[in-house]
Design a protein around this motif. Structure first.
Motif, PDB file in Angstrom:
ATOM      1  N   ALA A 126       0.829  -1.205   0.000  1.00  0.00           N
ATOM      2  CA  ALA A 126       0.000   0.000   0.000  1.00  0.00           C
ATOM      3  C   ALA A 126       0.863   1.254   0.000  1.00  0.00           C
ATOM      4  CB  ALA A 126      -0.929  -0.010   1.221  1.00  0.00           C
ATOM      5  N   ARG A 127       1.952   1.219   0.811  1.00  0.00           N
ATOM      6  CA  ARG A 127       2.860   2.368   0.843  1.00  0.00           C
ATOM      7  C   ARG A 127       3.541   2.560  -0.511  1.00  0.00           C
ATOM      8  NH1 ARG A 127       6.345   0.647   4.380  1.00  0.00           N
ATOM      9  NH2 ARG A 127       4.881   0.971   6.089  1.00  0.00           N
ATOM     10  N   PHE A 128       3.914   1.438  -1.161  1.00  0.00           N
ATOM     11  CA  PHE A 128       4.551   1.524  -2.475  1.00  0.00           C
ATOM     12  C   PHE A 128       3.587   2.112  -3.505  1.00  0.00           C
ATOM     13  CE2 PHE A 128       5.231  -0.466  -6.645  1.00  0.00           C
ATOM     14  CZ  PHE A 128       6.500   0.002  -6.935  1.00  0.00           C
ATOM     15  N   GLN A 129       2.316   1.656  -3.454  1.00  0.00           N
ATOM     16  CA  GLN A 129       1.326   2.180  -4.390  1.00  0.00           C
ATOM     17  C   GLN A 129       1.109   3.677  -4.181  1.00  0.00           C
ATOM     18  OE1 GLN A 129      -0.006   0.641  -6.937  1.00  0.00           O
ATOM     19  NE2 GLN A 129       0.964  -1.334  -6.486  1.00  0.00           N
ATOM     20  N   GLU A 130       1.083   4.108  -2.913  1.00  0.00           N
ATOM     21  CA  GLU A 130       0.923   5.536  -2.637  1.00  0.00           C
ATOM     22  C   GLU A 130       2.094   6.334  -3.187  1.00  0.00           C
ATOM     23  OE1 GLU A 130       0.445   5.944   1.531  1.00  0.00           O
ATOM     24  OE2 GLU A 130      -1.552   5.021   1.599  1.00  0.00           O
ATOM     25  N   GLU A 131       3.322   5.843  -2.947  1.00  0.00           N
ATOM     26  CA  GLU A 131       4.499   6.542  -3.461  1.00  0.00           C
ATOM     27  C   GLU A 131       4.511   6.546  -4.989  1.00  0.00           C
ATOM     28  OE1 GLU A 131       7.896   4.705  -1.740  1.00  0.00           O
ATOM     29  OE2 GLU A 131       7.513   5.491   0.283  1.00  0.00           O
TER      30      GLU A 131
END
Length: 247
Positions: free
Chosen positions: A180-185
């Motif tokens: 999820a953090r990767f998708q946000e970044e």
């Protein structure tokens, strides 16, 4: 709300984890330390309802620690169980002579442990012993001992399996958070690239317009100069004719 809080004293982190899982099933919280010295220090400022004490420890052994626990007014009334692989009758007698409430094997069954804890928390002065079941017509004492060990090991494997499942579940949750953090970044970076592309396009169009205006301006200036040169040429031609006619 937990029924009580237990202290596990064992230099094996695996043994501490397995017993902690069993105690959790009995609705008890627990804390583990790796030596008797750490346990004695912890007991000076924390309260525990039960103590599970290994015999072979680095530094002070379990019996020495047990004697110190029973000599201190603040800890002498806490039930202490020797949590050890030793199961000889002589060891059980020595442990009880030093004030232990009983001896629990490292391969103890969950039901037996819960039964013992229930008796202790109910203020029963004589917790139940883990008596072996009656032998069948084709069973021997060795068979009974083997089955008891096998049952305890299966219980240990069950706890280890549950722990592995919890670790896998925690890992999946961690990977989901990372994803999820990767998708946000990634979305932030794509948005930045999109804005940069739009800005670059606008700048390119503006530059092209400015260049076009400058080209038009230069063209108009050149046309004006050509017109002026033609006028000057005509004037010079007229003067030459005047000069020639006068001669």
């Amino acid at each position: 709300m937990p029924r009580g809080n237990a202290l596990i004293v064992d230099d094996s982190s695996t043994a501490r984890i397995i017993l902690a899982r069993l105690l959790e099933k009995a609705d008890l919280t627990s804390k583990g330390v790796g030596s008797a010295e750490d346990a004695l220090s912890l007991l000076q400022h924390e309260h525990f309802d039960l103590i599970f004490l290994d015999h072979l420890l680095p530094g002070m052994n379990g019996f020495d620690a047990l004697e110190k626990l029973k000599a201190r007014p603040e800890t002498r009334d806490i039930p202490v169980f020797m949590y050890t692989s030793q199961n000889a009758d002589r060891y059980l007698q020595d442990a009880r002579a030093r004030g232990a409430a009983g001896v629990i094997g490292k391969q103890v069954e969950r039901e037996q442990l819960i039964q013992m804890i229930d008796a202790i928390l109910a203020d029963n002065d004589s917790p139940p012993d883990f008596e072996a079941p009656e032998l069948g017509p084709y069973q021997t004492v060795a068979d009974q001992s083997y089955l008891r060990k096998l049952t305890g090991r299966l219980s240990t494997l069950e706890i280890a399996y549950e722990e592995a499942n919890e670790d896998i579940r925690a890992m999946k949750q961690h990977m989901a958070r990372v994803d999820a953090r990767f998708q946000e970044e990634l979305e932030v970076r794509v948005s930045r690239i999109r804005r940069l592309w739009i800005l670059s396009t606008v700048v390119f169009v503006l530059v092209a317009l400015l260049l076009g205006l400058q080209v038009n301006s230069v063209s108009e200036t050149v046309d004006g100069l050509n017109t002026q040169l033609e006028l000057i040429t005509q004037m010079i031609g007229g003067l030459m004719e005047l000069v020639g006619g006068g001669g």
